[in-house]
Motif scaffolding. Structure first.
Motif, PDB file in Angstrom:
ATOM      1  N   SER A 214      11.210 109.653 120.532  1.00  0.00           N
ATOM      2  CA  SER A 214      10.277 108.539 120.372  1.00  0.00           C
ATOM      3  C   SER A 214      10.771 107.296 121.113  1.00  0.00           C
ATOM      4  O   SER A 214       9.992 106.629 121.808  1.00  0.00           O
ATOM      5  N   ARG A 215      12.044 106.991 120.997  1.00  0.00           N
ATOM      6  CA  ARG A 215      12.606 105.828 121.696  1.00  0.00           C
ATOM      7  C   ARG A 215      12.517 106.005 123.220  1.00  0.00           C
ATOM      8  O   ARG A 215      12.212 105.058 123.940  1.00  0.00           O
ATOM      9  N   ALA A 216      12.787 107.209 123.687  1.00  0.00           N
ATOM     10  CA  ALA A 216      12.719 107.470 125.131  1.00  0.00           C
ATOM     11  C   ALA A 216      11.293 107.265 125.647  1.00  0.00           C
ATOM     12  O   ALA A 216      11.083 106.676 126.712  1.00  0.00           O
ATOM     13  N   LEU A 217      10.310 107.723 124.886  1.00  0.00           N
ATOM     14  CA  LEU A 217       8.916 107.536 125.285  1.00  0.00           C
ATOM     15  C   LEU A 217       8.527 106.063 125.244  1.00  0.00           C
ATOM     16  O   LEU A 217       7.825 105.565 126.138  1.00  0.00           O
ATOM     17  N   ASP A 218       8.991 105.352 124.208  1.00  0.00           N
ATOM     18  CA  ASP A 218       8.713 103.917 124.128  1.00  0.00           C
ATOM     19  C   ASP A 218       9.287 103.185 125.329  1.00  0.00           C
ATOM     20  O   ASP A 218       8.620 102.348 125.931  1.00  0.00           O
ATOM     21  N   ARG A 219      10.520 103.498 125.679  1.00  0.00           N
ATOM     22  CA  ARG A 219      11.154 102.824 126.820  1.00  0.00           C
ATOM     23  C   ARG A 219      10.394 103.116 128.111  1.00  0.00           C
ATOM     24  O   ARG A 219      10.224 102.236 128.954  1.00  0.00           O
ATOM     25  N   ALA A 220       9.939 104.340 128.270  1.00  0.00           N
ATOM     26  CA  ALA A 220       9.154 104.675 129.462  1.00  0.00           C
ATOM     27  C   ALA A 220       7.854 103.876 129.479  1.00  0.00           C
ATOM     28  O   ALA A 220       7.461 103.325 130.513  1.00  0.00           O
ATOM     29  N   GLY A 221       7.196 103.796 128.342  1.00  0.00           N
ATOM     30  CA  GLY A 221       5.946 103.037 128.258  1.00  0.00           C
ATOM     31  C   GLY A 221       6.140 101.571 128.539  1.00  0.00           C
ATOM     32  O   GLY A 221       5.365 100.955 129.279  1.00  0.00           O
ATOM     33  N   PHE A 222       7.197 100.978 127.970  1.00  0.00           N
ATOM     34  CA  PHE A 222       7.473  99.567 128.215  1.00  0.00           C
ATOM     35  C   PHE A 222       7.780  99.318 129.690  1.00  0.00           C
ATOM     36  O   PHE A 222       7.366  98.312 130.263  1.00  0.00           O
TER      37      PHE A 222
END
Length: 90
Positions: free
Chosen positions: A46-54
């Motif tokens: 989830s954190r990895a996806l959030d960082r990619a989105g940001f």
């Protein structure tokens, strides 16, 4: 995300890492691993996806334009539209 190849590569690397982590989570569930371990790895995905989105949003702020449905012309995104992008990741 047009033009910023360094940012594109960073996003792709994060997404590939998240993809590998997700495969690991699936494998852990199939193996009957401990709930705590599964949830820890799922949080990492989830954190990895959030960082990619940001990263996508932050990089795209300079390029954020939309096409007006009425006349087909391009215009800059409004603050409200940009805020919606950020909130979609929250």
């Amino acid at each position: 995300m047009v033009g910023d190849q360094e940012a594109i590569n960073a996003v792709l690397n994060r997404l590939r890492r998240a993809q590998g982590q997700l495969a690991g989570v699936i494998s852990m569930i199939e193996q009957g691993r401990d709930c705590k371990d599964v949830v820890t790895q799922l949080a990492a995905v989830s954190r990895a996806l959030d960082r990619a989105g940001f990263k996508i949003v932050a990089t795209g702020l300079r390029e954020c334009i939309v096409t007006d449905e009425n006349d087909g012309r391009q215009r800059e995104m409004s603050v409200d539209e940009l805020e919606k992008l950020f909130l979609a990741l929250a």
